[in-house]
Write a protein that holds these residues in place. Structure first.
Motif, PDB file in Angstrom:
ATOM      1  N   LEU A   1     -20.045  10.539  -4.604  1.00 55.47           N
ATOM      2  CA  LEU A   1     -19.202   9.914  -5.620  1.00 55.47           C
ATOM      3  C   LEU A   1     -19.917   8.796  -6.355  1.00 55.47           C
ATOM      4  O   LEU A   1     -19.522   8.412  -7.448  1.00 55.47           O
TER       5      LEU A   1
ATOM      6  N   GLY B   1     -19.466   9.323   0.026  1.00 58.29           N
ATOM      7  CA  GLY B   1     -19.625   8.182  -0.876  1.00 58.29           C
ATOM      8  C   GLY B   1     -20.860   8.339  -1.741  1.00 58.29           C
ATOM      9  O   GLY B   1     -20.858   8.008  -2.920  1.00 58.29           O
TER      10      GLY B   1
ATOM     11  N   HIS C   1     -15.747   2.720  -9.474  1.00 59.32           N
ATOM     12  CA  HIS C   1     -14.396   3.276  -9.436  1.00 59.32           C
ATOM     13  C   HIS C   1     -13.890   3.595 -10.836  1.00 59.32           C
ATOM     14  O   HIS C   1     -12.770   4.046 -10.999  1.00 59.32           O
TER      15      HIS C   1
ATOM     16  N   VAL D   1     -12.689  -3.127   0.099  1.00 60.01           N
ATOM     17  CA  VAL D   1     -12.965  -2.063   1.066  1.00 60.01           C
ATOM     18  C   VAL D   1     -13.953  -2.548   2.119  1.00 60.01           C
ATOM     19  O   VAL D   1     -13.897  -2.129   3.274  1.00 60.01           O
TER      20      VAL D   1
ATOM     21  N   ASP E   1     -19.460  12.473  -9.785  1.00 59.94           N
ATOM     22  CA  ASP E   1     -18.140  11.853  -9.661  1.00 59.94           C
ATOM     23  C   ASP E   1     -17.184  12.354 -10.728  1.00 59.94           C
ATOM     24  O   ASP E   1     -15.993  12.525 -10.455  1.00 59.94           O
TER      25      ASP E   1
ATOM     26  N   SER F   1     -13.600  12.975  -9.499  1.00 55.78           N
ATOM     27  CA  SER F   1     -12.739  11.808  -9.590  1.00 55.78           C
ATOM     28  C   SER F   1     -11.280  12.249  -9.666  1.00 55.78           C
ATOM     29  O   SER F   1     -10.960  13.256 -10.276  1.00 55.78           O
TER      30      SER F   1
ATOM     31  N   HIS G   1     -12.765  11.102   1.009  1.00 52.83           N
ATOM     32  CA  HIS G   1     -13.813  10.092   1.166  1.00 52.83           C
ATOM     33  C   HIS G   1     -13.242   8.789   1.697  1.00 52.83           C
ATOM     34  O   HIS G   1     -13.682   8.271   2.712  1.00 52.83           O
ATOM     35  N   PHE G   2     -12.257   8.264   0.992  1.00 55.74           N
ATOM     36  CA  PHE G   2     -11.903   6.903   1.404  1.00 55.74           C
ATOM     37  C   PHE G   2     -11.037   6.875   2.639  1.00 55.74           C
ATOM     38  O   PHE G   2     -11.012   5.886   3.346  1.00 55.74           O
TER      39      PHE G   2
ATOM     40  N   TRP H   1     -10.952  -3.968  -9.715  1.00 54.42           N
ATOM     41  CA  TRP H   1     -12.033  -3.464  -8.871  1.00 54.42           C
ATOM     42  C   TRP H   1     -13.054  -4.531  -8.509  1.00 54.42           C
ATOM     43  O   TRP H   1     -13.779  -4.383  -7.522  1.00 54.42           O
TER      44      TRP H   1
ATOM     45  N   TRP I   1      -1.560   2.475  -5.968  1.00 50.61           N
ATOM     46  CA  TRP I   1      -1.890   1.164  -5.390  1.00 50.61           C
ATOM     47  C   TRP I   1      -2.804   0.368  -6.308  1.00 50.61           C
ATOM     48  O   TRP I   1      -2.946  -0.845  -6.158  1.00 50.61           O
TER      49      TRP I   1
ATOM     50  N   ARG J   1      -5.260  14.316  -7.135  1.00 56.48           N
ATOM     51  CA  ARG J   1      -4.539  13.409  -6.238  1.00 56.48           C
ATOM     52  C   ARG J   1      -3.315  12.854  -6.967  1.00 56.48           C
ATOM     53  O   ARG J   1      -3.226  12.930  -8.187  1.00 56.48           O
TER      54      ARG J   1
ATOM     55  N   VAL K   1     -13.662   6.935   5.392  1.00 57.35           N
ATOM     56  CA  VAL K   1     -14.538   5.782   5.521  1.00 57.35           C
ATOM     57  C   VAL K   1     -13.762   4.488   5.723  1.00 57.35           C
ATOM     58  O   VAL K   1     -14.190   3.610   6.443  1.00 57.35           O
ATOM     59  N   MET K   2     -12.626   4.349   5.108  1.00 57.13           N
ATOM     60  CA  MET K   2     -11.905   3.095   5.302  1.00 57.13           C
ATOM     61  C   MET K   2     -10.529   3.291   5.916  1.00 57.13           C
ATOM     62  O   MET K   2      -9.848   2.321   6.220  1.00 57.13           O
TER      63      MET K   2
HETATM   64  C1  HEM Z   1     -22.127   4.777   1.355  1.00 55.42           C
HETATM   65  C2  HEM Z   1     -21.349   3.924   0.805  1.00 55.42           C
HETATM   66  C3  HEM Z   1     -20.264   4.232  -0.224  1.00 55.42           C
HETATM   67  C4  HEM Z   1     -20.390   4.763  -1.460  1.00 55.42           C
HETATM   68  C5  HEM Z   1     -21.687   5.181  -2.132  1.00 55.42           C
HETATM   69  C6  HEM Z   1     -19.070   4.842  -2.030  1.00 55.42           C
HETATM   70  C7  HEM Z   1     -18.759   5.300  -3.291  1.00 55.42           C
HETATM   71  C8  HEM Z   1     -17.479   5.439  -3.816  1.00 55.42           C
HETATM   72  C9  HEM Z   1     -17.150   5.837  -5.141  1.00 55.42           C
HETATM   73  C10 HEM Z   1     -18.187   6.145  -6.216  1.00 55.42           C
HETATM   74  C11 HEM Z   1     -15.803   5.880  -5.284  1.00 55.42           C
HETATM   75  C12 HEM Z   1     -15.009   6.215  -6.526  1.00 55.42           C
HETATM   76  C13 HEM Z   1     -14.513   7.623  -6.528  1.00 55.42           C
HETATM   77  C14 HEM Z   1     -13.596   7.929  -7.693  1.00 55.42           C
HETATM   78  O1  HEM Z   1     -12.542   7.269  -7.828  1.00 55.42           O
HETATM   79  O2  HEM Z   1     -13.915   8.839  -8.473  1.00 55.42           O
HETATM   80  C15 HEM Z   1     -15.256   5.479  -4.042  1.00 55.42           C
HETATM   81  C16 HEM Z   1     -13.905   5.377  -3.782  1.00 55.42           C
HETATM   82  C17 HEM Z   1     -13.390   4.695  -2.709  1.00 55.42           C
HETATM   83  N1  HEM Z   1     -14.123   4.194  -1.640  1.00 55.42           N
HETATM   84 FE1  HEM Z   1     -16.133   4.378  -1.359  1.00 55.42          FE
HETATM   85  N2  HEM Z   1     -18.178   4.363  -1.137  1.00 55.42           N
HETATM   86  C18 HEM Z   1     -18.869   3.980  -0.026  1.00 55.42           C
HETATM   87  C19 HEM Z   1     -18.333   3.421   1.105  1.00 55.42           C
HETATM   88  C20 HEM Z   1     -17.012   3.030   1.225  1.00 55.42           C
HETATM   89  C21 HEM Z   1     -16.511   2.226   2.278  1.00 55.42           C
HETATM   90  C22 HEM Z   1     -17.332   1.656   3.424  1.00 55.42           C
HETATM   91  C23 HEM Z   1     -15.178   2.085   2.046  1.00 55.42           C
HETATM   92  C24 HEM Z   1     -14.151   1.333   2.845  1.00 55.42           C
HETATM   93  C25 HEM Z   1     -14.221   0.892   4.009  1.00 55.42           C
HETATM   94  C26 HEM Z   1     -14.850   2.809   0.859  1.00 55.42           C
HETATM   95  C27 HEM Z   1     -13.569   2.904   0.338  1.00 55.42           C
HETATM   96  C28 HEM Z   1     -13.247   3.539  -0.833  1.00 55.42           C
HETATM   97  C29 HEM Z   1     -11.912   3.612  -1.388  1.00 55.42           C
HETATM   98  C30 HEM Z   1     -10.652   2.986  -0.820  1.00 55.42           C
HETATM   99  C31 HEM Z   1     -11.996   4.361  -2.550  1.00 55.42           C
HETATM  100  C32 HEM Z   1     -10.881   4.841  -3.455  1.00 55.42           C
HETATM  101  C33 HEM Z   1     -10.286   3.877  -4.326  1.00 55.42           C
HETATM  102  C34 HEM Z   1      -9.261   4.498  -5.242  1.00 55.42           C
HETATM  103  O3  HEM Z   1      -9.637   4.974  -6.313  1.00 55.42           O
HETATM  104  O4  HEM Z   1      -8.055   4.489  -4.920  1.00 55.42           O
HETATM  105  N3  HEM Z   1     -15.987   3.375   0.378  1.00 55.42           N
HETATM  106  N4  HEM Z   1     -16.293   5.211  -3.147  1.00 55.42           N
END
Ligand code: HEM
Ligand SMILES: [Cu+2]
Lengths: 236, 112, 616
Positions: free
Chosen positions: C422, C419, C355, C308, C428, C432, C440-441, C301, C179, C502, C444-445
């Protein structure tokens, strides 16, 4: 434009006023027509679009190892036999700024309900815009004639052609859309749609001179973008 | 509404102000053209280009787009988001320098 | 055309003498000083009333109908996304049963699943669906400020969906680039759908952005410029705050996606090299050269992280309201909640490269982005504490809506904590691109906002359809979904720790295979059950429309304006003759000394003199 009078609401200036307006009921932008506020937010969003284009251009140009062509030479025009650097671009800038001025005056006369003056000024703006698009077409054909393409460029880095055609093309499209609307609005002004409050063809909303200011905002924005393109693409 | 002066209450502005700004825009454009004409280089070129650019942009926004006369609530809503763009620009400058560095290091120097 | 206008001219000023008291009846005559609200400053909206079937239900300009249209179309695409996820889980859990699926199919399903769920399902549902339906009602306006544009917005979304789905049927099929659509592979031969597939994807996204911009302008300006008398920003329900802030993020983040998509399309179609470096393929140098793949990642990003939160913020807002209503308590720290939403929204523009820790960007960026990322956890945590403190000693109704809210808090905290893992570069790097990130995602989302959507459906269905959804079926639906979703995503953390990557079609003979196989089967079974459990909701809705219990006015004893319309469901124009006048925030629940345990937003101060209600 400036502070209106609102029954039961006392305007304060500066940041105090900002806090008070933000904290009040009904509207945050006091006295601003919703359509105008909408155009402003639309332009804010567009600022991000053009910024992303220019940032990409900066990143692309900055990181290529092949030399960027000297824009001052590439965009020069021959007067007689002497090449004048950036001549066409200077004229285009002149035309666009001229049209911006006429637009600003059109807005002023619109609010003063001076239908004739307003209409003629909008028409003048439209013609200025058309001239700009025409000159841009000329510039494009000149470059294409010299062998520059979106995917290649005989004078240096490939990305020069790519960014040039993309950014000026995107800007030119916006100018063209503006020109179309300017002609429509000129027609509507002369016909008196804004004096009578005639309903729009599609939106079915009542006409109002504020629409001219809204269109004006768009037009000035297109001009504004050109200021940045001029500085970053042609002068860098 | 005691605090407002006479000028602020009128809905349209005198034509003179528009003509003034119009003239200034031409002059500033001419100046920035002159930067290229005289082939100024280096820091001087950059600072002049940017100064003229921001002055022109500022004049257009402030007077032609009436921001100078708008209330702060609107002005601030429009200008604050630009910090995100500022951050993006700043970081992408660092990024392109790093890309050039890696390209030179691996493709030209050979990664030694 | 047989359509007509309401011919109200100019200011239909409501004098401050006649204050409507919303759904509670009574109350005219002279107004005590305390109840004074300053007069209307904007003219009455001039609405277009459709009379033919087409103008009333198809090209309709009523925000409520548009909201339902958005809701249905988004749900439809969401179901497609769900089916795709089933197919992927079939392959991962039971590869022998999925013989019809090739690796190419798998990549295409991953990609379409991700894009559909994030953009075409969640974004469209929250902003287009809930935004359209609720914003005008909750701020007390008759409709969006520019209904015509709002209608065009939905139909652009419609075309975007059609183009997206069309890519399943073009030669080469839909794109399989993930995506995130990273170039160069997204447009190089060898990636499935590298020709038409990715082209249609970009076109569809551009249409979506254009359509969304039209809607988003409406949501923003309606909130800013068309509230009713007495409705200050700090008296708006948090639902509106969440959707409003998410809309701002969308208006500022989608441009980056638009630009990235456009430039990639040019690379694809015209052969420019914006994102394409020099590429050696089978011993041959391709035409491309000198471009910067990492630039696309930055653009993506710069959009992707705010995206997100575009999904998360409306969920935050809605869940706050649901919790407050069903715990019969004012939301704890309303102002803090508002500032947290705004703060998260602002900060989300400064964290995007978390990311990209493993992308080969400038190594110094790790410091910057890890710091900003961890800072964002502060306002997020504040919100969680406030939800819990709202529940604390509340008069909790443990109905289906509340169950979904509790489910949200649990899954969101779970996902938020991972999160934090990561967000730190060193943690991470090994995690990753493993299932840990997936866990994680999705927590959370994926799951958390979905819980809120479900809660919101059970909460507002009585308003939209006038009938209660069945509680018993609802509880089955909740428990199956909640426990099932946990069974899917919780084990994935472990899979990530042991290094399962993944986006892999199969695991071949990797050392972790033995411990992963059983778990993958378990996850797949859970996924099938959760998917099927959604049929309960569909059955419940159909059943309710026929024989559900009638809800009547304000069935949940809520305070906010959407429940105070003269007719249920609300009609075009929302408020009948007179717009409501607002005197307080929407959270006056269980006020000591008050007659009932709720005081609606339209109740004037003079009617609640004996209580200890605070001035809001
Ligand atoms: C406490 C707050 C948060 C932190 C510190 C955080 C941190 C991170 C980090 C560092 C990554 C990257 C991981 C990687 O690809 O190696 C990630 C991926 C992701 N996060 Fe979060 N996040 C948080 C909250 C959220 C929220 C609230 C959402 C959505 C509602 C979200 C949705 C996503 C998504 C969709 C990805 C994956 C994207 C992808 O690579 O396809 N995160 N997050
Ligand atoms: Cu992120």
């Amino acid at each position: 434009m400036s502070d209106p009078k609102i029954e039961g609401y006392e305007f304060k200036p500066g940041f105090k006023g900002m806090a008070q307006d933000t904290g009040s009921d009904q509207t945050m932008f006091k006295g601003v027509h919703w359509g105008k506020a909408m155009m402003w937010i639309f332009l804010l969003s567009h600022t991000f679009i053009f910024s992303c284009f220019l940032i990409s251009y900066m990143k692309g140009r900055g990181s290529t190892l092949i030399d960027w062509p000297n824009t001052s030479e590439v965009f020069s025009l021959h007067v007689g036999s002497t090449p004048v650097p950036l001549l066409l671009i200077a004229i285009m800038t002149f035309v666009l700024i001229t049209s911006s001025g006429t637009m600003a005056l059109a807005v002023k006369y619109g609010y003063e309900k001076n239908r004739k003056m307003c209409g003629w000024l909008i028409l003048a703006t439209a013609i200025g815009g058309l001239t700009f698009v025409g000159m841009q077409a000329f510039e494009w054909s000149k470059l294409i004639h010299e062998g520059v393409r979106p995917w290649e460029n005989p004078f240096g880095a490939k990305q020069f052609g790519s960014f040039f055609f993309m950014i000026t093309g995107f800007h030119g499209t916006h100018v063209s859309i503006g020109v179309i609307f300017l002609f429509i609005y000129a027609y509507k002004t002369f016909k008196g749609h804004y004096d009578e409050g005639k309903r729009g063809w599609f939106t079915t909303m009542k006409g109002n001179y504020v629409e001219i200011e809204i269109l004006g905002l768009y037009w000035h924005f297109v001009d504004l973008v050109w200021v940045f393109i001029f500085a970053f693409f042609y002068l860098w | 509404m005691g605090i407002m002066s006479e000028k602020e209450q009128s809905t349209t502005h005198k034509i003179g102000i528009y003509l003034w700004i119009w003239g200034l825009l031409f002059v500033l454009s001419f100046f920035s053209y002159m930067v290229d004409w005289y082939q100024l280089q280096g820091l001087l070129r950059w600072s002049l280009i940017l100064i003229f650019m921001f002055l022109k942009a500022g004049l257009i926004m402030a007077f032609f787009m009436h921001l100078f006369w708008e209330r702060y609530a609107l002005v601030n809503v429009l200008l604050w988001p630009m910090t995100a763009i500022g951050c993006f620009i700043f970081l992408m400058v660092a990024e392109f320098q790093y890309t050039v560095f890696t390209r030179l290091f691996y493709f030209v120097v050979g990664g030694q | 055309m047989s359509d007509e206008y309401e011919n109200k001219t100019g200011y239909q000023a409501q004098s401050s003498e006649t204050i409507s008291s919303g759904g509670r009846g009574g109350g005219s005559g002279t107004v005590p000083d305390a109840d004074h609200v300053r007069p209307a400053e904007i003219p009455e909206q001039d609405l277009y009333h459709g009379h033919s079937f087409i103008t009333k239900w198809v090209f309709c300009q009523d925000a409520k109908v548009i909201g339902v249209q958005y809701f249905l179309l988004a749900t439809f695409t969401g179901i497609i996304g769900l089916i795709l996820s089933w197919l992927m889980r079939l392959q991962l859990g039971f590869p022998e049963a999925a013989g019809f699926m090739t690796a190419e199919h798998y990549y295409q399903f991953v990609t379409m699943h991700g894009m559909i769920m994030v953009v075409y399902f969640l974004t469209a549902l929250f902003l287009g669906g809930f935004g359209n339906y609720l914003i005008p009602l909750m701020v007390g306006s008759r409709d969006m400020v520019f209904p015509y544009l709002n209608m065009v917005s939905f139909w652009s979304f419609f075309v975007a969906v059609v183009v997206l789905l069309a890519s399943f049927f073009v030669p080469g099929g839909p794109t399989g680039a993930g995506w995130t659509l990273y170039p160069p592979q997204a447009i190089l031969e060898g990636t499935p759908g590298s020709g038409m597939g990715i082209l249609l994807m970009c076109i569809s996204l551009i249409l979506f952005v254009a359509g969304f911009t039209m809607g988003g302008l409406n949501y923003m300006i309606t909130v800013l410029q068309a509230r009713t008398r007495g409705m200050t920003l700090m008296r708006m329900p948090l639902t509106v705050w969440g959707i409003f802030t998410a809309t701002i993020l969308a208006m500022l983040a989608f441009p980056a996606l638009l630009v990235g998509g456009l430039m990639m399309t040019l690379d694809n179609v015209l052969g420019t090299s914006f994102f394409m470096p020099t590429i050696l393929k089978a011993g041959e140098v391709l035409e491309y050269g000198g471009g910067s793949p990492i630039l696309f990642q930055h653009l993506f990003w710069f959009f992707g992280h705010p995206e997100v939160y575009i999904v998360a913020l409306p969920a935050f807002g809605i869940v706050s309201d649901l919790i407050s209503v069903h715990a019969r308590k004012n939301i704890f720290g309303y102002r803090m909640m508002v500032w947290a939403i705004v703060g998260i929204g602002g900060l989300s523009f400064f964290v995007w490269a978390h990311h990209m820790y493993v992308s080969g960007m400038n190594p110094w960026f790790g410091f910057f982005f890890a710091t900003t990322t961890l800072i964002i956890a502060i306002p997020t945590a504040m919100k969680v504490y406030n939800w819990i403190l709202t529940l604390w000693r509340g008069n909790i109704r443990l109905n289906v809506v509340m169950l979904w809210c509790l489910g949200f808090i649990v899954t969101f905290v779970n996902g938020g904590i991972t999160g934090l893992f990561l967000g730190n570069v060193t943690v991470d790097v090994p995690l990753s691109d493993t299932y840990f990130v997936i866990a994680h995602f999705h927590m959370v989302m994926g799951i958390a906002p979905l819980m809120v959507i479900m809660g919101a459906v059970y909460h507002w269905f009585p308003l939209v359809a006038g009938r209660f959804l069945d509680e018993k079926l609802g509880k089955w639906h909740f428990w199956l979904t909640f426990l099932g979703a946990y069974s899917i995503y919780f084990p994935m953390h472990y899979l990530g720790f042991i290094g399962v990557p993944r986006r892999y079609f199969e695991m071949y003979d990797s050392p972790y295979v033995t411990s992963a196989v059983g778990m993958n089967e378990f996850i797949s079974v859970a996924a099938f059950i959760v998917g099927a459990a959604q049929l309960i909701l569909i059955y419940n809705i159909i059943r309710t429309l026929k024989i559900g219990k009638p809800a009547g006015h304000n069935p949940w004893q809520a305070n906010s304006l959407e429940w105070l319309t003269p007719s249920v469901p609300p009609e075009h124009g929302n408020w009948g003759e007179k717009l409501p006048v607002v005197h307080r925030w929407p959270y006056d629940f269980s006020v000591p000394g008050a007659k009932e345990d709720f005081i609606t937003q339209t109740t004037p101060p003079s009617e609640v003199t004996e209580t200890e209600v605070e001035k809001t």
